[in-house]
Enzyme design. Structure first.
Site, mmCIF file in Angstrom:
data_model
loop_
_atom_site.group_PDB
_atom_site.id
_atom_site.type_symbol
_atom_site.label_atom_id
_atom_site.label_comp_id
_atom_site.label_asym_id
_atom_site.label_seq_id
_atom_site.Cartn_x
_atom_site.Cartn_y
_atom_site.Cartn_z
ATOM 1 N N LYS A 71 24.102 34.861 22.785
ATOM 2 C CA LYS A 71 22.675 35.710 22.515
ATOM 3 C C LYS A 71 21.567 36.355 23.629
ATOM 4 O O LYS A 71 21.982 35.883 24.434
ATOM 5 C CB LYS A 71 21.429 34.100 21.393
ATOM 6 C CG LYS A 71 21.305 34.352 21.323
ATOM 7 C CD LYS A 71 20.544 35.366 19.327
ATOM 8 C CE LYS A 71 19.116 36.115 19.288
ATOM 9 N NZ LYS A 71 19.242 37.461 19.564
ATOM 10 N N LYS A 95 17.954 30.575 29.503
ATOM 11 C CA LYS A 95 17.406 30.116 28.800
ATOM 12 C C LYS A 95 17.453 29.554 27.145
ATOM 13 O O LYS A 95 16.535 29.013 26.538
ATOM 14 C CB LYS A 95 16.900 31.800 28.167
ATOM 15 C CG LYS A 95 15.387 32.288 27.502
ATOM 16 C CD LYS A 95 15.392 33.543 27.187
ATOM 17 C CE LYS A 95 15.506 34.198 29.095
ATOM 18 N NZ LYS A 95 14.756 35.494 28.863
ATOM 19 N N LYS A 107 24.404 39.343 27.037
ATOM 20 C CA LYS A 107 23.161 40.541 27.108
ATOM 21 C C LYS A 107 23.859 42.113 26.992
ATOM 22 O O LYS A 107 25.478 42.028 27.022
ATOM 23 C CB LYS A 107 22.339 40.409 28.224
ATOM 24 C CG LYS A 107 21.218 41.559 28.437
ATOM 25 C CD LYS A 107 20.367 40.487 28.486
ATOM 26 C CE LYS A 107 18.873 41.163 28.204
ATOM 27 N NZ LYS A 107 18.344 39.838 27.998
ATOM 28 N N THR A 191 7.691 36.364 22.589
ATOM 29 C CA THR A 191 7.906 36.370 23.475
ATOM 30 C C THR A 191 6.442 36.158 24.468
ATOM 31 O O THR A 191 6.376 34.723 25.239
ATOM 32 C CB THR A 191 8.511 37.288 24.114
ATOM 33 O OG1 THR A 191 9.851 37.913 23.337
ATOM 34 C CG2 THR A 191 9.158 37.056 25.578
ATOM 35 N N ASN A 222 5.712 45.043 24.770
ATOM 36 C CA ASN A 222 5.905 44.186 24.020
ATOM 37 C C ASN A 222 5.034 42.447 24.601
ATOM 38 O O ASN A 222 4.303 41.702 24.370
ATOM 39 C CB ASN A 222 6.787 44.100 22.825
ATOM 40 C CG ASN A 222 6.706 42.709 22.211
ATOM 41 O OD1 ASN A 222 7.644 41.497 22.334
ATOM 42 N ND2 ASN A 222 6.560 43.216 20.713
ATOM 43 N N SER A 362 14.131 34.244 17.802
ATOM 44 C CA SER A 362 15.187 35.007 17.388
ATOM 45 C C SER A 362 15.987 33.941 16.797
ATOM 46 O O SER A 362 16.867 34.183 15.633
ATOM 47 C CB SER A 362 15.757 35.867 18.748
ATOM 48 O OG SER A 362 15.375 36.866 18.970
HETATM 49 N N1 GLU Z 1 15.765 40.124 25.005
HETATM 50 C C1 GLU Z 1 14.906 38.670 24.766
HETATM 51 C C2 GLU Z 1 14.734 37.695 26.211
HETATM 52 O O1 GLU Z 1 15.369 38.318 27.162
HETATM 53 C C3 GLU Z 1 15.093 38.363 23.784
HETATM 54 C C4 GLU Z 1 16.347 37.437 23.430
HETATM 55 C C5 GLU Z 1 16.786 37.786 21.931
HETATM 56 O O2 GLU Z 1 16.055 37.301 20.991
HETATM 57 O O3 GLU Z 1 18.176 36.949 21.760
HETATM 58 O O4 GLU Z 1 15.161 37.099 26.104
#
Ligand code: GLU
Length: 428
Positions: A71, A95, A107, A191, A222, A362
């Site tokens: 993810k 995370k 990523k 976030t 954002n 998410s």
């Molecule tokens: N890009 C965001 C992060 O770095 C969200 C990632 C997601 O929702 O999968 O946490």
């Protein structure tokens, strides 16, 4: 060393190695977890509006699927590198683990500048990304999301291309979609709101009422915008916001000592977080150099832009009034600042805990897509608040109990969860 000399992947590995050694992790597990499980590097040919074809370099890395499908977001940035994506994929694993959601880490990135591309060019880029990668993605495999300079519209192009190729409706294959099209209410705010949930819990532990505090933020994308909105809504006084200026191609700090108004600033920014300088001046903001955000006499600094912003070279510029560093960005502080933060006794809300609200929401979005039943905004934000509060308290309490630095406590919890999943699966 200047910020550009830091390699985020080396930073992420240094952070991991430190805690892996503290935990006495075996060599096999260390090797498994200090690098991505899978890396896809590819190119995307895009027909540009002027009739030429441009070739863009793209990446999608899966750091770990031990706890569930990979993810993490897809970033569009002219300075994207494989090592940045490697680091960010690792941080996604920690995370998801620290908030205890059943997902791994991944990523993606494309070396491009969407600020200089038309909507049509961006759409063709998104569709090209999926045409190459679709076999590696999916609801139960690897689930992308927005990140730096990507948004709900990009997610829809990704999803539509995926559904066209696979001939099915699978909105759970990607998150951060617009509401009404498989997106979750609250995802846009998640976030930034999660950042402030963590900050507020930290302030409670420090017996500092949020409404008596002041803060300075770097970034106005954002994450920063919704952190600013929530912080000021809870009564905090936001003194300064620093962001990239699209017209002048430099960063500025916008300061109002009587308190910045987050809604007002949001109304004069573009979709990439660039605040209009002239309009800000007309609204009574002082315009200072881009790095001035760091030296403001505030209680809290919130780096909410890119990685490697707080280095030992600038650490001394942080005002003596600062008590809390709330890392809303991914990897904003280099590892050689960790001893300095500890020496000064600052409270740190480490990045992959602080900004986990996005991926947590998410996850809620994916759950709702898979049920094909959507919750109210109140339900989503309430679930988000309790997940973030619990994650913060778990880390804080471990830090207190074992006298650990907050970053090391967060890593301890996350690494233990992922290492255990790998062990129980029989991988190590
Ligand atoms: N890009 C965001 C992060 O770095 C969200 C990632 C997601 O929702 O999968 O946490």
């Amino acid at each position: 060393m200047s910020a550009t000399n830091y390699n985020p992947y080396e930073n992420a590995q240094a952070q991991f190695d430190k805690v892996a050694a503290m935990l006495g992790l075996d060599e096999g597990t260390c090797q498994l977890l200090r690098q991505p499980q899978q890396e896809v590097h590819f190119t995307i040919p895009v027909k540009m509006d002027d009739g030429t074809t441009k070739i863009f370099k793209a990446f999608r890395f899966q750091h770990s699927t031990a706890r569930g499908p990979a993810k993490g977001g897809i970033r569009f940035h002219p300075h994207e590198t494989a090592d940045t994506v490697r680091a960010l994929s690792m941080w996604m694993t920690w995370k998801c683990a620290v908030v205890d959601i059943p997902l791994g880490g991944g990523k993606g990135g494309v070396i491009c500048d969407p600020r200089t591309m038309s909507q049509g060019e961006q759409e063709r880029l998104c569709r090209g990304y999926i045409r190459h990668l679709w076999k590696e993605l999916g609801n139960t495999v690897d689930v992308p999301a927005p990140d730096v300079m990507t948004n709900g519209q990009h997610m829809m192009w990704f999803m539509d291309e995926y559904e066209t190729i696979t001939g099915q409706h699978v909105p759970g294959m990607i998150t951060g979609k617009p509401v009404g099209l498989g997106g979750s209410l609250g995802r846009t705010e998640a976030t930034g709101f999660g950042v402030i949930t963590c900050l507020n819990e930290a302030l409670k532990k420090m017996e500092l009422p949020i409404e008596k505090t002041t803060a300075s933020i770097q970034g106005f994308g954002n994450v920063a915008e919704y952190a600013a909105r929530k912080y000021t809504a809870l009564g905090g006084k936001l003194i300064a916001v620093s962001c990239w200026n699209a017209t002048d191609k430099v960063a500025y700090t916008f300061r109002k000592l009587t308190g910045c108004n987050a809604e007002e600033l949001a109304s004069i920014k573009d979709s990439f977080g660039s605040i209009d300088k002239e309009k800000a001046i007309a609204l009574g903001y002082e315009v200072l150099p881009g790095d001035a955000w760091l030296s403001q006499d505030v209680d809290i600094i919130i780096p909410a832009a890119l990685e490697n912003q707080i280095t030992p070279a600038v650490f001394g510029n942080i005002s003596k009034t600062v008590k809390v560093i709330c890392e809303a960005a991914n990897g904003p502080t280099t590892p050689d600042c960790d001893p300095l933060i500890q020496e000064r006794g600052l409270m740190l809300v480490p990045d992959f805990l602080c900004n986990a609200g996005g991926v947590t929401c998410s996850y809620f979005e994916q759950v709702q897509c898979n049920m094909n039943y959507f919750w109210t905004k109140e339900e989503v934000l309430e679930k988000l608040d309790s997940a973030m509060t619990k994650a913060f308290l778990d880390v804080y309490e471990l830090a207190q109990e074992k006298k650990l630095y907050m970053r090391d406590a967060a890593y301890t919890i996350a690494i233990n969860r992922v290492a255990n999943a790998a062990k129980v699966r029989g991988w190590v």
